[in-house]
Design a protein around this motif. Structure first.
Motif, PDB file in Angstrom:
ATOM      1  N   THR A 197       0.851  -1.168   0.151  1.00 49.79           N
ATOM      2  CA  THR A 197      -0.091  -0.080  -0.052  1.00 49.79           C
ATOM      3  C   THR A 197       0.848   1.220   0.082  1.00 49.79           C
ATOM      4  O   THR A 197       0.485   2.282  -0.560  1.00 49.79           O
ATOM      5  CB  THR A 197      -1.002   0.077   1.342  1.00 49.79           C
ATOM      6  OG1 THR A 197      -1.769  -1.144   1.283  1.00 49.79           O
ATOM      7  CG2 THR A 197      -1.786   1.311   1.315  1.00 49.79           C
ATOM      8  N   ASN A 198       2.034   1.329   0.991  1.00 54.64           N
ATOM      9  CA  ASN A 198       2.786   2.424   0.987  1.00 54.64           C
ATOM     10  C   ASN A 198       3.498   2.901  -0.534  1.00 54.64           C
ATOM     11  O   ASN A 198       3.556   3.750  -1.170  1.00 54.64           O
ATOM     12  CB  ASN A 198       3.857   2.184   2.037  1.00 54.64           C
ATOM     13  CG  ASN A 198       4.603   3.679   2.217  1.00 54.64           C
ATOM     14  OD1 ASN A 198       4.088   4.526   2.631  1.00 54.64           O
ATOM     15  ND2 ASN A 198       5.947   3.568   2.092  1.00 54.64           N
ATOM     16  N   TYR A 199       3.932   1.594  -1.116  1.00 51.70           N
ATOM     17  CA  TYR A 199       4.202   1.567  -2.340  1.00 51.70           C
ATOM     18  C   TYR A 199       3.357   2.315  -3.524  1.00 51.70           C
ATOM     19  O   TYR A 199       3.677   3.392  -4.170  1.00 51.70           O
ATOM     20  CB  TYR A 199       4.534   0.250  -2.950  1.00 51.70           C
ATOM     21  CG  TYR A 199       5.439   0.209  -4.453  1.00 51.70           C
ATOM     22  CD1 TYR A 199       6.652   0.733  -4.929  1.00 51.70           C
ATOM     23  CD2 TYR A 199       4.398  -0.177  -5.472  1.00 51.70           C
ATOM     24  CE1 TYR A 199       6.894   0.629  -6.217  1.00 51.70           C
ATOM     25  CE2 TYR A 199       4.942  -0.299  -6.879  1.00 51.70           C
ATOM     26  CZ  TYR A 199       5.974   0.272  -7.134  1.00 51.70           C
ATOM     27  OH  TYR A 199       6.646   0.027  -8.481  1.00 51.70           O
ATOM     28  N   LEU A 200       1.870   2.096  -3.417  1.00 58.36           N
ATOM     29  CA  LEU A 200       0.917   2.660  -4.357  1.00 58.36           C
ATOM     30  C   LEU A 200       0.788   4.406  -3.846  1.00 58.36           C
ATOM     31  O   LEU A 200       0.763   4.899  -4.565  1.00 58.36           O
ATOM     32  CB  LEU A 200      -0.250   2.021  -4.195  1.00 58.36           C
ATOM     33  CG  LEU A 200      -0.330   0.625  -4.691  1.00 58.36           C
ATOM     34  CD1 LEU A 200      -1.597  -0.252  -4.139  1.00 58.36           C
ATOM     35  CD2 LEU A 200       0.001   0.420  -6.197  1.00 58.36           C
ATOM     36  N   ILE A 201       0.669   4.334  -2.716  1.00 51.71           N
ATOM     37  CA  ILE A 201       0.577   5.733  -2.009  1.00 51.71           C
ATOM     38  C   ILE A 201       2.065   6.558  -2.633  1.00 51.71           C
ATOM     39  O   ILE A 201       1.780   7.852  -3.055  1.00 51.71           O
ATOM     40  CB  ILE A 201       0.558   5.750  -0.649  1.00 51.71           C
ATOM     41  CG1 ILE A 201      -0.727   5.298  -0.108  1.00 51.71           C
ATOM     42  CG2 ILE A 201       0.503   7.297  -0.140  1.00 51.71           C
ATOM     43  CD1 ILE A 201      -0.751   4.842   1.226  1.00 51.71           C
ATOM     44  N   GLU A 202       3.028   6.263  -2.390  1.00 52.70           N
ATOM     45  CA  GLU A 202       4.249   7.042  -2.948  1.00 52.70           C
ATOM     46  C   GLU A 202       4.413   7.153  -4.372  1.00 52.70           C
ATOM     47  O   GLU A 202       4.864   8.160  -4.649  1.00 52.70           O
ATOM     48  CB  GLU A 202       5.486   6.083  -2.545  1.00 52.70           C
ATOM     49  CG  GLU A 202       5.958   6.141  -1.186  1.00 52.70           C
ATOM     50  CD  GLU A 202       7.436   5.163  -0.728  1.00 52.70           C
ATOM     51  OE1 GLU A 202       7.505   4.304  -1.713  1.00 52.70           O
ATOM     52  OE2 GLU A 202       7.704   5.465   0.222  1.00 52.70           O
ATOM     53  N   ALA A 229      -0.845   1.744   6.765  1.00 50.77           N
ATOM     54  CA  ALA A 229      -0.204   2.872   5.528  1.00 50.77           C
ATOM     55  C   ALA A 229      -1.081   3.995   5.197  1.00 50.77           C
ATOM     56  O   ALA A 229      -0.675   5.051   5.261  1.00 50.77           O
ATOM     57  CB  ALA A 229       0.215   1.999   4.135  1.00 50.77           C
ATOM     58  N   LEU A 230      -2.287   3.602   5.227  1.00 50.03           N
ATOM     59  CA  LEU A 230      -3.243   4.790   4.898  1.00 50.03           C
ATOM     60  C   LEU A 230      -3.495   5.807   6.003  1.00 50.03           C
ATOM     61  O   LEU A 230      -3.399   6.999   5.800  1.00 50.03           O
ATOM     62  CB  LEU A 230      -4.768   4.209   4.822  1.00 50.03           C
ATOM     63  CG  LEU A 230      -5.128   3.159   3.503  1.00 50.03           C
ATOM     64  CD1 LEU A 230      -6.394   2.905   3.289  1.00 50.03           C
ATOM     65  CD2 LEU A 230      -4.781   4.138   2.181  1.00 50.03           C
ATOM     66  N   LEU A 235      -4.751   9.213   5.049  1.00 51.56           N
ATOM     67  CA  LEU A 235      -5.833   9.100   3.967  1.00 51.56           C
ATOM     68  C   LEU A 235      -7.178   8.233   4.545  1.00 51.56           C
ATOM     69  O   LEU A 235      -6.877   7.750   5.612  1.00 51.56           O
ATOM     70  CB  LEU A 235      -5.209   8.213   2.807  1.00 51.56           C
ATOM     71  CG  LEU A 235      -3.978   8.716   2.124  1.00 51.56           C
ATOM     72  CD1 LEU A 235      -3.351   7.656   1.141  1.00 51.56           C
ATOM     73  CD2 LEU A 235      -4.451  10.013   1.509  1.00 51.56           C
ATOM     74  N   ALA A 236      -8.288   8.509   3.686  1.00 52.35           N
ATOM     75  CA  ALA A 236      -9.722   7.797   4.530  1.00 52.35           C
ATOM     76  C   ALA A 236      -9.246   6.373   4.429  1.00 52.35           C
ATOM     77  O   ALA A 236      -8.916   5.702   3.449  1.00 52.35           O
ATOM     78  CB  ALA A 236     -10.547   8.635   3.526  1.00 52.35           C
ATOM     79  N   ILE A 237     -10.155   5.597   5.549  1.00 59.08           N
ATOM     80  CA  ILE A 237     -10.174   4.324   5.544  1.00 59.08           C
ATOM     81  C   ILE A 237     -11.601   4.328   5.441  1.00 59.08           C
ATOM     82  O   ILE A 237     -12.510   4.368   6.337  1.00 59.08           O
ATOM     83  CB  ILE A 237      -9.580   3.807   6.653  1.00 59.08           C
ATOM     84  CG1 ILE A 237      -8.170   4.210   7.007  1.00 59.08           C
ATOM     85  CG2 ILE A 237      -9.976   2.393   7.033  1.00 59.08           C
ATOM     86  CD1 ILE A 237      -7.611   3.946   8.431  1.00 59.08           C
ATOM     87  N   CYS A 238     -11.855   3.306   4.307  1.00 56.50           N
ATOM     88  CA  CYS A 238     -13.242   3.201   4.049  1.00 56.50           C
ATOM     89  C   CYS A 238     -13.514   1.743   3.895  1.00 56.50           C
ATOM     90  O   CYS A 238     -13.112   0.942   2.888  1.00 56.50           O
ATOM     91  CB  CYS A 238     -13.762   3.905   2.692  1.00 56.50           C
ATOM     92  SG  CYS A 238     -13.405   5.508   2.681  1.00 56.50           S
TER      93      CYS A 238
END
Length: 365
Positions: A197-202, A229-230, A235-238
Protein backbone atom coordinates in the motif's frame (compact mmCIF):
# COMPACT_ATOMS: atom_id res chain seq x y z
CA UNK A 1 46.85 -34.53 6.12
CA UNK A 2 48.38 -37.56 7.86
CA UNK A 3 45.93 -40.37 8.69
CA UNK A 4 46.53 -40.17 12.46
CA UNK A 5 45.45 -36.51 12.46
CA UNK A 6 42.37 -36.92 10.25
CA UNK A 7 40.18 -38.00 13.13
CA UNK A 8 40.81 -34.61 14.79
CA UNK A 9 39.72 -32.89 11.60
CA UNK A 10 36.44 -34.84 11.70
CA UNK A 11 35.98 -34.04 15.39
CA UNK A 12 36.61 -30.30 14.94
CA UNK A 13 34.45 -30.10 11.85
CA UNK A 14 31.55 -31.85 13.61
CA UNK A 15 31.76 -29.55 16.64
CA UNK A 16 31.79 -26.51 14.36
CA UNK A 17 28.66 -27.75 12.54
CA UNK A 18 26.87 -28.36 15.85
CA UNK A 19 27.75 -24.94 17.22
CA UNK A 20 26.67 -23.06 14.09
CA UNK A 21 23.31 -24.88 14.02
CA UNK A 22 23.84 -27.05 10.94
CA UNK A 23 23.37 -30.15 13.10
CA UNK A 24 20.56 -29.79 15.61
CA UNK A 25 20.00 -31.69 18.88
CA UNK A 26 18.31 -35.02 18.27
CA UNK A 27 19.02 -35.08 14.54
CA UNK A 28 20.63 -38.06 12.82
CA UNK A 29 24.38 -37.79 12.18
CA UNK A 30 26.33 -39.27 9.28
CA UNK A 31 27.01 -43.02 9.21
CA UNK A 32 30.54 -44.40 9.33
CA UNK A 33 30.41 -45.09 5.60
CA UNK A 34 29.22 -41.54 4.81
CA UNK A 35 32.04 -40.07 6.89
CA UNK A 36 34.71 -42.23 5.23
CA UNK A 37 33.44 -41.05 1.84
CA UNK A 38 33.18 -37.41 2.91
CA UNK A 39 36.67 -37.22 4.44
CA UNK A 40 38.43 -39.81 2.23
CA UNK A 41 39.73 -41.76 5.20
CA UNK A 42 39.58 -45.23 6.71
CA UNK A 43 36.83 -46.71 8.88
CA UNK A 44 39.35 -46.88 11.75
CA UNK A 45 39.88 -43.10 11.57
CA UNK A 46 36.13 -42.46 11.56
CA UNK A 47 35.56 -44.77 14.52
CA UNK A 48 38.26 -42.96 16.50
CA UNK A 49 36.60 -39.61 15.74
CA UNK A 50 33.18 -40.93 16.79
CA UNK A 51 34.63 -42.27 20.03
CA UNK A 52 36.05 -38.82 20.87
CA UNK A 53 32.78 -37.07 19.98
CA UNK A 54 30.82 -39.51 22.13
CA UNK A 55 33.23 -39.05 25.05
CA UNK A 56 32.75 -35.28 24.74
CA UNK A 57 28.96 -35.71 24.84
CA UNK A 58 28.53 -34.35 21.32
CA UNK A 59 26.87 -37.46 19.85
CA UNK A 60 24.93 -40.51 20.98
CA UNK A 61 25.35 -43.87 19.24
CA UNK A 62 22.43 -46.32 19.41
CA UNK A 63 22.93 -49.92 18.38
CA UNK A 64 20.80 -50.71 15.35
CA UNK A 65 19.52 -47.14 14.97
CA UNK A 66 22.52 -44.97 14.13
CA UNK A 67 24.30 -41.91 15.47
CA UNK A 68 22.47 -38.82 16.75
CA UNK A 69 23.47 -35.34 17.80
CA UNK A 70 23.26 -35.13 21.60
CA UNK A 71 21.20 -32.50 23.40
CA UNK A 72 18.67 -31.90 26.14
CA UNK A 73 15.23 -33.29 25.49
CA UNK A 74 11.89 -32.15 26.87
CA UNK A 75 10.34 -35.60 26.81
CA UNK A 76 11.47 -39.09 27.69
CA UNK A 77 11.96 -40.26 24.13
CA UNK A 78 15.34 -41.71 23.31
CA UNK A 79 16.76 -41.93 19.78
CA UNK A 80 15.62 -45.55 19.47
CA UNK A 81 12.04 -44.41 20.20
CA UNK A 82 12.06 -42.04 17.25
CA UNK A 83 10.28 -43.00 14.06
CA UNK A 84 12.43 -40.59 12.02
CA UNK A 85 9.19 -39.53 10.29
CA UNK A 86 7.63 -36.06 10.23
CA UNK A 87 4.08 -35.25 9.17
CA UNK A 88 3.22 -32.35 6.84
CA UNK A 89 -0.37 -31.04 6.67
CA UNK A 90 -1.11 -28.43 3.98
CA UNK A 91 -4.27 -26.79 2.72
CA UNK A 92 -3.78 -27.04 -1.06
CA UNK A 93 -1.48 -29.37 -2.96
CA UNK A 94 -1.89 -27.47 -6.24
CA UNK A 95 -0.91 -24.05 -4.88
CA UNK A 96 2.09 -22.56 -6.69
CA UNK A 97 3.65 -21.83 -3.27
CA UNK A 98 3.36 -25.43 -2.07
CA UNK A 99 6.19 -27.06 -4.09
CA UNK A 100 8.73 -24.41 -3.04
CA UNK A 101 7.80 -24.66 0.65
CA UNK A 102 7.96 -28.46 0.57
CA UNK A 103 11.29 -28.33 -1.24
CA UNK A 104 12.70 -26.20 1.57
CA UNK A 105 11.26 -28.54 4.21
CA UNK A 106 12.42 -31.66 2.41
CA UNK A 107 15.98 -30.45 1.93
CA UNK A 108 16.39 -30.01 5.69
CA UNK A 109 14.47 -33.08 6.89
CA UNK A 110 16.10 -35.48 4.46
CA UNK A 111 19.54 -34.15 5.41
CA UNK A 112 18.69 -35.06 9.01
CA UNK A 113 17.48 -38.52 8.09
CA UNK A 114 13.72 -37.93 8.35
CA UNK A 115 11.01 -39.35 6.14
CA UNK A 116 7.90 -37.29 5.32
CA UNK A 117 4.23 -38.23 5.56
CA UNK A 118 2.00 -35.81 3.67
CA UNK A 119 -1.68 -34.89 3.99
CA UNK A 120 -3.80 -32.00 2.76
CA UNK A 121 -7.07 -30.42 3.89
CA UNK A 122 -8.40 -28.55 0.83
CA UNK A 123 -8.97 -25.75 3.37
CA UNK A 124 -11.78 -27.84 4.88
CA UNK A 125 -12.29 -28.12 8.65
CA UNK A 126 -13.53 -31.71 8.32
CA UNK A 127 -10.53 -32.70 6.19
CA UNK A 128 -8.18 -31.00 8.64
CA UNK A 129 -9.70 -33.11 11.41
CA UNK A 130 -9.22 -36.27 9.35
CA UNK A 131 -5.63 -35.33 8.51
CA UNK A 132 -4.77 -34.65 12.16
CA UNK A 133 -6.34 -37.94 13.29
CA UNK A 134 -4.39 -39.79 10.60
CA UNK A 135 -1.15 -38.21 11.76
CA UNK A 136 -1.91 -38.90 15.43
CA UNK A 137 -2.56 -42.58 14.65
CA UNK A 138 0.90 -42.78 13.11
CA UNK A 139 4.12 -42.78 15.10
CA UNK A 140 5.55 -39.39 14.17
CA UNK A 141 8.32 -37.32 15.70
CA UNK A 142 6.66 -34.00 14.89
CA UNK A 143 4.32 -32.07 12.61
CA UNK A 144 4.51 -29.05 10.30
CA UNK A 145 0.99 -27.73 9.68
CA UNK A 146 -0.53 -25.03 7.50
CA UNK A 147 -3.72 -24.02 9.36
CA UNK A 148 -7.14 -24.36 7.75
CA UNK A 149 -9.29 -21.19 7.68
CA UNK A 150 -6.81 -19.59 10.03
CA UNK A 151 -8.76 -16.34 10.48
CA UNK A 152 -11.42 -18.30 12.36
CA UNK A 153 -11.04 -19.90 15.80
CA UNK A 154 -9.85 -23.47 15.28
CA UNK A 155 -12.75 -25.90 15.09
CA UNK A 156 -10.26 -28.71 15.76
CA UNK A 157 -8.83 -27.19 18.92
CA UNK A 158 -9.50 -30.42 20.85
CA UNK A 159 -7.10 -32.30 18.57
CA UNK A 160 -4.48 -29.58 18.78
CA UNK A 161 -4.79 -29.51 22.57
CA UNK A 162 -4.24 -33.27 22.59
CA UNK A 163 -1.08 -32.81 20.55
CA UNK A 164 0.10 -30.24 23.08
CA UNK A 165 -0.70 -32.57 26.01
CA UNK A 166 1.25 -35.36 24.31
CA UNK A 167 4.17 -32.92 23.88
CA UNK A 168 4.23 -33.58 20.15
CA UNK A 169 6.47 -30.96 18.50
CA UNK A 170 4.30 -28.85 16.16
CA UNK A 171 5.30 -25.93 13.95
CA UNK A 172 2.69 -23.91 12.06
CA UNK A 173 3.77 -22.58 8.68
CA UNK A 174 2.54 -19.60 6.62
CA UNK A 175 -0.01 -18.73 9.33
CA UNK A 176 -1.17 -19.82 12.78
CA UNK A 177 -4.07 -20.18 15.17
CA UNK A 178 -3.26 -17.43 17.70
CA UNK A 179 -5.21 -19.22 20.45
CA UNK A 180 -2.77 -22.17 20.33
CA UNK A 181 0.73 -22.20 21.86
CA UNK A 182 2.66 -23.62 18.91
CA UNK A 183 5.36 -21.50 17.22
CA UNK A 184 5.02 -20.58 13.57
CA UNK A 185 7.08 -19.46 10.58
CA UNK A 186 5.52 -17.02 8.12
CA UNK A 187 5.90 -13.96 5.95
CA UNK A 188 5.31 -10.79 7.98
CA UNK A 189 1.88 -10.31 6.41
CA UNK A 190 1.12 -7.04 8.20
CA UNK A 191 4.34 -5.57 6.87
CA UNK A 192 3.59 -6.99 3.40
CA UNK A 193 0.22 -5.20 3.31
CA UNK A 194 1.89 -2.00 4.51
CA UNK A 195 4.71 -2.24 1.97
CA UNK A 196 2.37 -2.81 -0.99
CA UNK A 197 0.00 0.00 0.00
CA UNK A 198 2.79 2.42 0.83
CA UNK A 199 4.37 1.73 -2.57
CA UNK A 200 1.09 2.67 -4.25
CA UNK A 201 0.71 5.80 -2.13
CA UNK A 202 4.26 6.91 -2.91
CA UNK A 203 3.34 6.75 -6.60
CA UNK A 204 0.40 9.08 -6.19
CA UNK A 205 -2.46 6.62 -5.69
CA UNK A 206 -5.13 7.73 -3.22
CA UNK A 207 -8.11 5.54 -4.12
CA UNK A 208 -6.87 2.00 -3.47
CA UNK A 209 -9.06 -1.10 -3.38
CA UNK A 210 -8.14 -4.40 -1.70
CA UNK A 211 -9.27 -7.92 -2.59
CA UNK A 212 -8.74 -10.19 0.43
CA UNK A 213 -10.05 -13.52 1.85
CA UNK A 214 -11.87 -13.17 5.15
CA UNK A 215 -11.18 -16.78 6.21
CA UNK A 216 -7.37 -16.55 6.00
CA UNK A 217 -5.44 -14.89 8.80
CA UNK A 218 -2.94 -13.67 6.20
CA UNK A 219 -5.71 -11.66 4.56
CA UNK A 220 -6.65 -9.97 7.82
CA UNK A 221 -3.04 -9.16 8.63
CA UNK A 222 -2.45 -7.71 5.16
CA UNK A 223 -5.56 -5.61 5.70
CA UNK A 224 -4.05 -4.31 8.97
CA UNK A 225 -0.90 -3.33 7.09
CA UNK A 226 -2.98 -1.63 4.40
CA UNK A 227 -4.86 0.38 7.04
CA UNK A 228 -1.61 1.28 8.77
CA UNK A 229 -0.19 2.74 5.55
CA UNK A 230 -3.36 4.76 4.91
CA UNK A 231 -3.39 6.08 8.46
CA UNK A 232 0.26 7.15 8.30
CA UNK A 233 -0.56 9.24 5.21
CA UNK A 234 -3.80 10.62 6.73
CA UNK A 235 -5.86 8.97 3.98
CA UNK A 236 -9.48 7.93 4.43
CA UNK A 237 -10.15 4.35 5.56
CA UNK A 238 -13.39 3.17 3.94
CA UNK A 239 -15.05 -0.20 4.43
CA UNK A 240 -16.31 -0.27 0.85
CA UNK A 241 -12.72 -0.24 -0.42
CA UNK A 242 -12.23 -3.84 0.75
CA UNK A 243 -13.68 -6.70 -1.31
CA UNK A 244 -13.75 -9.66 1.10
CA UNK A 245 -14.17 -13.12 -0.43
CA UNK A 246 -14.14 -16.78 0.61
CA UNK A 247 -13.68 -20.04 -1.26
CA UNK A 248 -17.47 -20.28 -1.54
CA UNK A 249 -18.13 -16.82 -3.08
CA UNK A 250 -14.83 -16.14 -4.86
CA UNK A 251 -16.31 -16.57 -8.34
CA UNK A 252 -19.11 -14.13 -7.50
CA UNK A 253 -16.78 -11.47 -6.05
CA UNK A 254 -14.32 -11.81 -8.90
CA UNK A 255 -17.01 -12.22 -11.56
CA UNK A 256 -16.22 -10.26 -14.66
CA UNK A 257 -18.74 -7.41 -14.96
CA UNK A 258 -19.22 -7.28 -11.19
CA UNK A 259 -15.47 -6.88 -10.66
CA UNK A 260 -15.07 -4.13 -13.26
CA UNK A 261 -17.95 -2.20 -11.71
CA UNK A 262 -16.49 -2.52 -8.20
CA UNK A 263 -13.03 -1.36 -9.30
CA UNK A 264 -14.22 1.57 -11.42
CA UNK A 265 -13.70 4.25 -8.70
CA UNK A 266 -10.10 3.21 -7.98
CA UNK A 267 -6.71 3.96 -9.48
CA UNK A 268 -5.09 0.87 -7.94
CA UNK A 269 -5.95 -2.50 -6.39
CA UNK A 270 -3.96 -4.58 -3.91
CA UNK A 271 -4.67 -8.28 -4.39
CA UNK A 272 -4.28 -10.99 -1.78
CA UNK A 273 -1.94 -13.00 -3.98
CA UNK A 274 -0.68 -13.29 -7.54
CA UNK A 275 -3.44 -15.71 -8.55
CA UNK A 276 -6.09 -13.10 -7.71
CA UNK A 277 -4.03 -10.30 -9.27
CA UNK A 278 -3.59 -12.14 -12.56
CA UNK A 279 -7.31 -13.01 -12.65
CA UNK A 280 -8.12 -9.33 -12.09
CA UNK A 281 -5.76 -8.26 -14.89
CA UNK A 282 -7.26 -10.83 -17.28
CA UNK A 283 -10.77 -9.60 -16.55
CA UNK A 284 -9.83 -5.94 -16.89
CA UNK A 285 -8.09 -6.61 -20.22
CA UNK A 286 -11.12 -8.49 -21.48
CA UNK A 287 -13.26 -5.41 -20.91
CA UNK A 288 -10.72 -3.05 -22.47
CA UNK A 289 -9.49 -1.58 -19.18
CA UNK A 290 -5.74 -1.07 -19.49
CA UNK A 291 -3.23 -1.98 -16.76
CA UNK A 292 -1.53 0.15 -15.51
CA UNK A 293 -2.72 3.11 -17.59
CA UNK A 294 -6.28 3.07 -16.19
CA UNK A 295 -5.79 1.02 -13.02
CA UNK A 296 -2.69 -0.35 -11.31
CA UNK A 297 -2.48 -3.87 -9.87
CA UNK A 298 -0.11 -5.28 -7.26
CA UNK A 299 0.03 -8.87 -6.01
CA UNK A 300 1.76 -10.86 -3.28
CA UNK A 301 3.97 -13.97 -3.66
CA UNK A 302 6.17 -13.12 -6.68
CA UNK A 303 5.15 -16.39 -8.33
CA UNK A 304 6.63 -17.65 -11.57
CA UNK A 305 3.43 -16.59 -13.33
CA UNK A 306 3.87 -13.04 -12.01
CA UNK A 307 7.28 -12.86 -13.62
CA UNK A 308 5.89 -13.86 -17.01
CA UNK A 309 3.06 -11.32 -16.64
CA UNK A 310 5.44 -8.58 -15.43
CA UNK A 311 3.30 -8.18 -12.30
CA UNK A 312 4.58 -5.98 -9.49
CA UNK A 313 4.46 -8.20 -6.41
CA UNK A 314 5.68 -8.78 -2.87
CA UNK A 315 8.04 -11.75 -2.73
CA UNK A 316 7.04 -14.75 -0.62
CA UNK A 317 10.07 -16.51 0.96
CA UNK A 318 8.66 -19.97 0.22
CA UNK A 319 11.86 -22.05 0.20
CA UNK A 320 13.34 -20.12 3.14
CA UNK A 321 10.04 -20.54 4.98
CA UNK A 322 10.16 -24.30 4.53
CA UNK A 323 13.78 -24.54 5.60
CA UNK A 324 13.17 -22.45 8.72
CA UNK A 325 10.12 -24.49 9.73
CA UNK A 326 11.98 -27.77 9.27
CA UNK A 327 15.03 -26.58 11.23
CA UNK A 328 12.78 -25.36 14.03
CA UNK A 329 10.94 -28.69 14.16
CA UNK A 330 14.17 -30.71 14.22
CA UNK A 331 15.46 -28.58 17.09
CA UNK A 332 12.15 -29.05 18.96
CA UNK A 333 12.36 -32.81 18.45
CA UNK A 334 15.80 -32.53 20.04
CA UNK A 335 14.37 -30.75 23.06
CA UNK A 336 14.70 -27.07 22.17
CA UNK A 337 11.84 -24.58 22.46
CA UNK A 338 10.53 -23.26 19.15
CA UNK A 339 10.36 -19.52 18.60
CA UNK A 340 8.09 -17.82 16.05
CA UNK A 341 9.93 -16.40 13.04
CA UNK A 342 8.57 -13.78 10.63
CA UNK A 343 10.27 -13.05 7.31
CA UNK A 344 10.38 -9.41 6.15
CA UNK A 345 8.63 -8.72 2.83
CA UNK A 346 10.47 -7.58 -0.28
CA UNK A 347 8.86 -5.66 -3.14
CA UNK A 348 9.58 -6.73 -6.72
CA UNK A 349 8.86 -3.81 -9.03
CA UNK A 350 7.68 -4.57 -12.55
CA UNK A 351 5.21 -2.86 -14.91
CA UNK A 352 1.68 -3.11 -13.50
CA UNK A 353 1.81 -0.02 -11.25
CA UNK A 354 1.68 3.43 -12.81
CA UNK A 355 3.44 6.41 -11.24
CA UNK A 356 0.73 9.08 -11.18
CA UNK A 357 3.30 11.70 -10.19
CA UNK A 358 4.77 11.29 -13.67
CA UNK A 359 1.58 11.52 -15.67
CA UNK A 360 0.75 7.83 -15.35
CA UNK A 361 4.08 6.58 -16.70
CA UNK A 362 5.38 3.35 -15.26
CA UNK A 363 8.71 3.99 -13.49
CA UNK A 364 10.20 0.73 -14.75
CA UNK A 365 9.69 1.49 -18.41
Amino acid sequence: MEEQHKYLHIVNWTIEQIENGTFLPGSRFFSEYQLTERFSCSRQTVRRALEVLEQQGRITRVQGSGTFIAGERQNNNTPEDKSMTVGLVFTYMDSYIFPSIVRGIGDVLLDHGYLIQLAWTDNSIAKESAALRLMMDTQLDGLIIEPTRSALPSANIDLYNLLAEQETPVVFIDSCYPELPFPYVALDDTEAGWLATNYLIERGHRKIACILPHTHRQGQLRYLGHVKALREQALAICEEDILWYSKENMDQILGEEHLCKNLAPYSAVLCYNDTVALQVIETLNKFGIRVPQEISVIGIDNSEASRYASLTSIAHPAVDLGEAAAKMLVSMIGGAKGKTKLFPPRLVERTTVADLRRGGDNPTE
